[in-house]
Design an enzyme around this catalytic site. Structure first.
Site, PDB file in Angstrom:
ATOM      1  N   HIS A   1     -30.744  -1.868 -22.719  1.00  0.00           N
ATOM      2  CA  HIS A   1     -30.638  -0.521 -22.147  1.00  0.00           C
ATOM      3  C   HIS A   1     -29.397   0.193 -22.707  1.00  0.00           C
ATOM      4  O   HIS A   1     -29.455   1.374 -23.059  1.00  0.00           O
ATOM      5  CB  HIS A   1     -30.489  -0.587 -20.611  1.00  0.00           C
ATOM      6  CG  HIS A   1     -31.679  -1.137 -19.888  1.00  0.00           C
ATOM      7  ND1 HIS A   1     -31.579  -2.138 -18.951  1.00  0.00           N
ATOM      8  CD2 HIS A   1     -32.991  -0.813 -19.947  1.00  0.00           C
ATOM      9  CE1 HIS A   1     -32.791  -2.398 -18.460  1.00  0.00           C
ATOM     10  NE2 HIS A   1     -33.658  -1.617 -19.051  1.00  0.00           N
TER      11      HIS A   1
ATOM     12  N   LYS B   1     -41.797  -1.731  -4.863  1.00  0.00           N
ATOM     13  CA  LYS B   1     -41.595  -2.717  -5.933  1.00  0.00           C
ATOM     14  C   LYS B   1     -40.448  -3.653  -5.549  1.00  0.00           C
ATOM     15  O   LYS B   1     -39.340  -3.189  -5.244  1.00  0.00           O
ATOM     16  CB  LYS B   1     -41.275  -1.986  -7.251  1.00  0.00           C
ATOM     17  CG  LYS B   1     -41.369  -2.883  -8.467  1.00  0.00           C
ATOM     18  CD  LYS B   1     -41.274  -2.060  -9.744  1.00  0.00           C
ATOM     19  CE  LYS B   1     -41.000  -2.927 -10.952  1.00  0.00           C
ATOM     20  NZ  LYS B   1     -40.784  -2.147 -12.166  1.00  0.00           N
TER      21      LYS B   1
ATOM     22  N   ARG C   1     -39.474  -1.346 -27.405  1.00  0.00           N
ATOM     23  CA  ARG C   1     -39.105  -2.605 -28.050  1.00  0.00           C
ATOM     24  C   ARG C   1     -40.183  -3.013 -29.050  1.00  0.00           C
ATOM     25  O   ARG C   1     -40.023  -2.915 -30.242  1.00  0.00           O
ATOM     26  CB  ARG C   1     -38.910  -3.709 -27.006  1.00  0.00           C
ATOM     27  CG  ARG C   1     -37.607  -3.587 -26.245  1.00  0.00           C
ATOM     28  CD  ARG C   1     -37.594  -4.474 -25.048  1.00  0.00           C
ATOM     29  NE  ARG C   1     -38.734  -4.169 -24.186  1.00  0.00           N
ATOM     30  CZ  ARG C   1     -38.918  -4.667 -22.983  1.00  0.00           C
ATOM     31  NH1 ARG C   1     -38.062  -5.536 -22.495  1.00  0.00           N
ATOM     32  NH2 ARG C   1     -39.959  -4.336 -22.257  1.00  0.00           N
TER      33      ARG C   1
ATOM     34  N   SER D   1     -35.033  -7.207 -18.418  1.00  0.00           N
ATOM     35  CA  SER D   1     -34.356  -7.553 -17.160  1.00  0.00           C
ATOM     36  C   SER D   1     -34.993  -8.811 -16.561  1.00  0.00           C
ATOM     37  O   SER D   1     -34.292  -9.701 -16.076  1.00  0.00           O
ATOM     38  CB  SER D   1     -34.477  -6.409 -16.158  1.00  0.00           C
ATOM     39  OG  SER D   1     -33.898  -5.245 -16.684  1.00  0.00           O
TER      40      SER D   1
HETATM   41  O1  PNS Z   1     -37.841   0.427 -16.116  1.00  0.00           O
HETATM   42  P1  PNS Z   1     -39.252   0.748 -15.728  1.00  0.00           P
HETATM   43  O2  PNS Z   1     -39.622   0.029 -14.463  1.00  0.00           O
HETATM   44  O3  PNS Z   1     -40.201   0.519 -16.853  1.00  0.00           O
HETATM   45  O4  PNS Z   1     -39.279   2.336 -15.401  1.00  0.00           O
HETATM   46  C1  PNS Z   1     -40.469   2.956 -14.972  1.00  0.00           C
HETATM   47  C2  PNS Z   1     -40.202   4.428 -14.547  1.00  0.00           C
HETATM   48  C3  PNS Z   1     -39.087   4.526 -13.556  1.00  0.00           C
HETATM   49  C4  PNS Z   1     -39.854   5.241 -15.769  1.00  0.00           C
HETATM   50  C5  PNS Z   1     -41.543   4.969 -13.956  1.00  0.00           C
HETATM   51  O5  PNS Z   1     -42.028   4.074 -13.007  1.00  0.00           O
HETATM   52  C6  PNS Z   1     -41.398   6.349 -13.303  1.00  0.00           C
HETATM   53  O6  PNS Z   1     -41.155   7.321 -13.961  1.00  0.00           O
HETATM   54  N1  PNS Z   1     -41.559   6.408 -11.971  1.00  0.00           N
HETATM   55  C7  PNS Z   1     -41.445   7.626 -11.205  1.00  0.00           C
HETATM   56  C8  PNS Z   1     -42.785   8.084 -10.651  1.00  0.00           C
HETATM   57  C9  PNS Z   1     -43.497   9.023 -11.600  1.00  0.00           C
HETATM   58  O7  PNS Z   1     -42.991  10.053 -11.989  1.00  0.00           O
HETATM   59  N2  PNS Z   1     -44.759   8.663 -11.977  1.00  0.00           N
HETATM   60  C10 PNS Z   1     -45.600   9.497 -12.803  1.00  0.00           C
HETATM   61  C11 PNS Z   1     -45.440   9.260 -14.283  1.00  0.00           C
HETATM   62  S1  PNS Z   1     -45.941   7.664 -14.802  1.00  0.00           S
END
Ligand code: PNS
Length: 171
Positions: A21, A45, A97, A135
Site C-alpha cells: 500500500h 466485513k 498487483r 494484508s
Molecule cells: O482494500 P479493499 O477491501 O479491496 O477495498 C475495497 C473498497 C473499499 C475500495 C470497496 O469495497 C469500496 O469502495 N467500498 C465502498 C462501497 C462502494 O462504494 N461500493 C460501490 C462500488 S464497488
C-alpha cells in the site's frame, strides 16, 4: 488565481496497511498534490483491527515523513464516489498487483463510473517486490510468529505483535 489541488482518494480495508500500500501511495504522490487514505468502515466485513486502530497505524506510519499536507488519513462509510466527491477528489487510486486483481478492480471501477462521472479511477502497478504481499497473507504469517518486518511499517509490526500476543495469552 489559486491553483486547484489535485486530490486522490486511496480507499481500502487496510487491515492492516502493508508496504505494498505504501508503495502505491508513494507512486500516487508523484501524480497528485494530495492523497486521502480512506479506511472503509464496513461492519459486515470481519476485520482483525478496528477502524480506529487501522487509522491510528496509518497515521503513525506517515507521521515522521516529510508529508506536509500531502497525506490525509480518514475513514468513510457508504458509497466511495460520494465520499470522493465530498472531499473534492478528482480520482480514486487503486493498486494493481497481478492479473488476479484485474476482474474485481475493473468491475468496481466501472460501477464507480456509472455512479459518478466526476471521479476517475487511476490504477497504479505495485513494485515487483510487493506483487505477492497482501494484508491477509501478512496476518496469517504474523499469527504463527512469521517475520513480517520487511513487509509492513514498524507501527503496523508492533500492533500485529500486540494483537497476536493477546490471542496467544487467551488460549
Ligand atoms: O482494500 P479493499 O477491501 O479491496 O477495498 C475495497 C473498497 C473499499 C475500495 C470497496 O469495497 C469500496 O469502495 N467500498 C465502498 C462501497 C462502494 O462504494 N461500493 C460501490 C462500488 S464497488
Amino acid at each position: 488565481m489559486e491553483k486547484k489541488l489535485r486530490i486522490a482518494v486511496y480507499p481500502g480495508s487496510f487491515d492492516p496497511l502493508t508496504n505494498g500500500h505504501i508503495d502505491i501511495i508513494d507512486r500516487g504522490r508523484k501524480i497528485f498534490d494530495k492523497i486521502i487514505i480512506a479506511v472503509l468502515h464496513n461492519p459486515s466485513k470481519k476485520a482483525l483491527f478496528s477502524v480506529d486502530e487501522r487509522v491510528g497505524m496509518i497515521k503513525k506510519t506517515f507521521k515522521n515523513g516529510k508529508n506536509g499536507n500531502s497525506i490525509e488519513v480518514d475513514s468513510f462509510g457508504g458509497l466511495l464516489v460520494e465520499y470522493a466527491e465530498m472531499k473534492n477528489a478528482i480520482a480514486v487510486l487503486r493498486g494493481m498487483r497481478a492479473i488476479s486483481d484485474f476482474e474485481n478492480e475493473f468491475q468496481m471501477a466501472l460501477m464507480n463510473r456509472r455512479l459518478s462521472r466526476k471521479v476517475q479511477t487511476v490504477f497504479l502497478m505495485t513494485g515487483l517486490r510487493w506483487i505477492f504481499t497482501s494484508s491477509s497473507i501478512i496476518k496469517e504469517a504474523a499469527q504463527f510468529g512469521g517475520d513480517i518486518a520487511s513487509m509492513v511499517s514498524n507501527p503496523v509490526k508492533l500492533k500485529l505483535e500486540e494483537k497476536f500476543e493477546k490471542f496467544k495469552k487467551r488460549k
